[in-house]
Design a protein around this motif. Sequence first.
Motif, mmCIF file in Angstrom:
data_model
loop_
_atom_site.group_PDB
_atom_site.id
_atom_site.type_symbol
_atom_site.label_atom_id
_atom_site.label_comp_id
_atom_site.label_asym_id
_atom_site.label_seq_id
_atom_site.Cartn_x
_atom_site.Cartn_y
_atom_site.Cartn_z
ATOM 1 N N ASP A 74 0.825 -1.205 0.000
ATOM 2 C CA ASP A 74 0.000 0.000 0.000
ATOM 3 C C ASP A 74 0.864 1.263 0.000
ATOM 4 O O ASP A 74 0.550 2.241 -0.669
ATOM 5 N N PHE A 75 1.959 1.226 0.739
ATOM 6 C CA PHE A 75 2.904 2.342 0.763
ATOM 7 C C PHE A 75 3.468 2.569 -0.635
ATOM 8 O O PHE A 75 3.552 3.705 -1.113
ATOM 9 N N PHE A 76 3.845 1.486 -1.304
ATOM 10 C CA PHE A 76 4.387 1.561 -2.656
ATOM 11 C C PHE A 76 3.368 2.165 -3.621
ATOM 12 O O PHE A 76 3.708 3.033 -4.431
ATOM 13 N N VAL A 77 2.121 1.725 -3.533
ATOM 14 C CA VAL A 77 1.068 2.228 -4.430
ATOM 15 C C VAL A 77 0.857 3.731 -4.218
ATOM 16 O O VAL A 77 0.760 4.500 -5.178
ATOM 17 N N ILE A 78 0.802 4.142 -2.969
ATOM 18 C CA ILE A 78 0.625 5.571 -2.660
ATOM 19 C C ILE A 78 1.757 6.376 -3.276
ATOM 20 O O ILE A 78 1.536 7.383 -3.952
ATOM 21 N N ASN A 79 2.978 5.945 -3.042
ATOM 22 C CA ASN A 79 4.137 6.686 -3.548
ATOM 23 C C ASN A 79 4.262 6.606 -5.061
ATOM 24 O O ASN A 79 4.721 7.556 -5.692
ATOM 25 N N LEU A 80 3.848 5.505 -5.633
ATOM 26 C CA LEU A 80 3.853 5.380 -7.087
ATOM 27 C C LEU A 80 2.892 6.400 -7.714
ATOM 28 O O LEU A 80 3.187 6.974 -8.761
ATOM 29 N N CYS A 81 1.782 6.652 -7.049
ATOM 30 C CA CYS A 81 0.819 7.638 -7.544
ATOM 31 C C CYS A 81 1.378 9.058 -7.503
ATOM 32 O O CYS A 81 1.031 9.881 -8.345
ATOM 33 N N PHE A 82 2.220 9.345 -6.523
ATOM 34 C CA PHE A 82 2.805 10.683 -6.418
ATOM 35 C C PHE A 82 4.065 10.848 -7.260
ATOM 36 O O PHE A 82 4.500 11.971 -7.502
ATOM 37 N N PHE A 83 4.642 9.751 -7.711
ATOM 38 C CA PHE A 83 5.881 9.837 -8.471
ATOM 39 C C PHE A 83 5.789 10.742 -9.697
ATOM 40 O O PHE A 83 6.668 11.578 -9.907
ATOM 41 N N PRO A 84 4.755 10.615 -10.542
ATOM 42 C CA PRO A 84 4.722 11.482 -11.731
ATOM 43 C C PRO A 84 4.734 12.971 -11.386
ATOM 44 O O PRO A 84 5.360 13.766 -12.086
ATOM 45 N N VAL A 85 4.073 13.334 -10.306
ATOM 46 C CA VAL A 85 4.049 14.741 -9.885
ATOM 47 C C VAL A 85 5.458 15.192 -9.506
ATOM 48 O O VAL A 85 5.940 16.228 -9.972
ATOM 49 N N VAL A 86 6.119 14.410 -8.662
ATOM 50 C CA VAL A 86 7.462 14.758 -8.210
ATOM 51 C C VAL A 86 8.420 14.821 -9.401
ATOM 52 O O VAL A 86 9.199 15.771 -9.540
ATOM 53 N N TRP A 87 8.355 13.823 -10.245
ATOM 54 C CA TRP A 87 9.264 13.752 -11.389
ATOM 55 C C TRP A 87 9.056 14.921 -12.350
ATOM 56 O O TRP A 87 10.005 15.603 -12.732
ATOM 57 N N LEU A 88 7.794 15.174 -12.720
ATOM 58 C CA LEU A 88 7.512 16.249 -13.676
ATOM 59 C C LEU A 88 7.833 17.627 -13.101
ATOM 60 O O LEU A 88 8.379 18.480 -13.803
ATOM 61 N N VAL A 89 7.499 17.852 -11.835
ATOM 62 C CA VAL A 89 7.816 19.145 -11.221
ATOM 63 C C VAL A 89 9.332 19.347 -11.176
ATOM 64 O O VAL A 89 9.826 20.433 -11.497
ATOM 65 N N ALA A 90 10.076 18.312 -10.805
ATOM 66 C CA ALA A 90 11.532 18.434 -10.756
ATOM 67 C C ALA A 90 12.097 18.793 -12.132
ATOM 68 O O ALA A 90 12.914 19.706 -12.262
ATOM 69 N N LEU A 91 11.641 18.101 -13.161
ATOM 70 C CA LEU A 91 12.156 18.346 -14.507
ATOM 71 C C LEU A 91 11.739 19.721 -15.034
ATOM 72 O O LEU A 91 12.561 20.456 -15.595
ATOM 73 N N GLN A 92 10.473 20.063 -14.850
ATOM 74 C CA GLN A 92 9.981 21.335 -15.375
ATOM 75 C C GLN A 92 10.552 22.532 -14.626
ATOM 76 O O GLN A 92 10.915 23.534 -15.232
ATOM 77 N N LEU A 93 10.640 22.422 -13.308
ATOM 78 C CA LEU A 93 11.202 23.519 -12.531
ATOM 79 C C LEU A 93 12.684 23.699 -12.846
ATOM 80 O O LEU A 93 13.171 24.822 -12.966
ATOM 81 N N ASN A 94 13.401 22.608 -13.022
ATOM 82 C CA ASN A 94 14.810 22.700 -13.413
ATOM 83 C C ASN A 94 14.942 23.419 -14.754
ATOM 84 O O ASN A 94 15.768 24.314 -14.908
ATOM 85 N N SER A 95 14.116 23.048 -15.716
ATOM 86 C CA SER A 95 14.145 23.707 -17.031
ATOM 87 C C SER A 95 13.820 25.189 -16.909
ATOM 88 O O SER A 95 14.460 26.026 -17.556
ATOM 89 N N LEU A 96 12.845 25.516 -16.078
ATOM 90 C CA LEU A 96 12.464 26.909 -15.876
ATOM 91 C C LEU A 96 13.600 27.705 -15.239
ATOM 92 O O LEU A 96 13.907 28.823 -15.678
ATOM 93 N N LEU A 97 14.228 27.139 -14.239
ATOM 94 C CA LEU A 97 15.342 27.825 -13.582
ATOM 95 C C LEU A 97 16.497 28.063 -14.556
ATOM 96 O O LEU A 97 17.060 29.153 -14.608
#
Length: 137
Positions: A74-97
């Motif tokens: 269940d912990f894995f499923v929860i974190n898997l659901c949040f992964f795309p948000v974390v990954w995309l924000v990291a990549l997009q914010l890095n590009s913006l900076l």
Amino acid sequence: MLKLFLSKQFAGFLVVGVIAALLHWLARILLSLVMPFSWAVVFAYAVGMAVAFLLNSYFVFPASDKPVASQARDFFVINLCFFPVVWLVALQLNSLLVARGIVEFSEEIAHAFAISIPVLATFMLYKFFAFREKYYG
């Protein structure tokens, strides 16, 4: 609901979260030495998840009578659901900076911001789902 966030358990969750996030963040920095930023974020996320699960299960939610395998799933499923948000924000914010001329430490800033996003939601999901105290099989 505010009472949940003003509890000793939530304070413990924040301490554990800071430790897991710091190790996640440091793992990404080290991994970036041998792979592209986007892949380093992926693998560092797994490091952060493992640390967070171990620390949360032992220190924050020790009263859960749910089987460890179910907690981990269940912990894995929860974190898997949040992964795309974390990954995309990291990549997009890095590009913006970088586009704004902030090149030095852009990856570190972007990644630190991204891993802080799911804090409140994950506490609730861990408490009432992954580490639920009353397990009904």
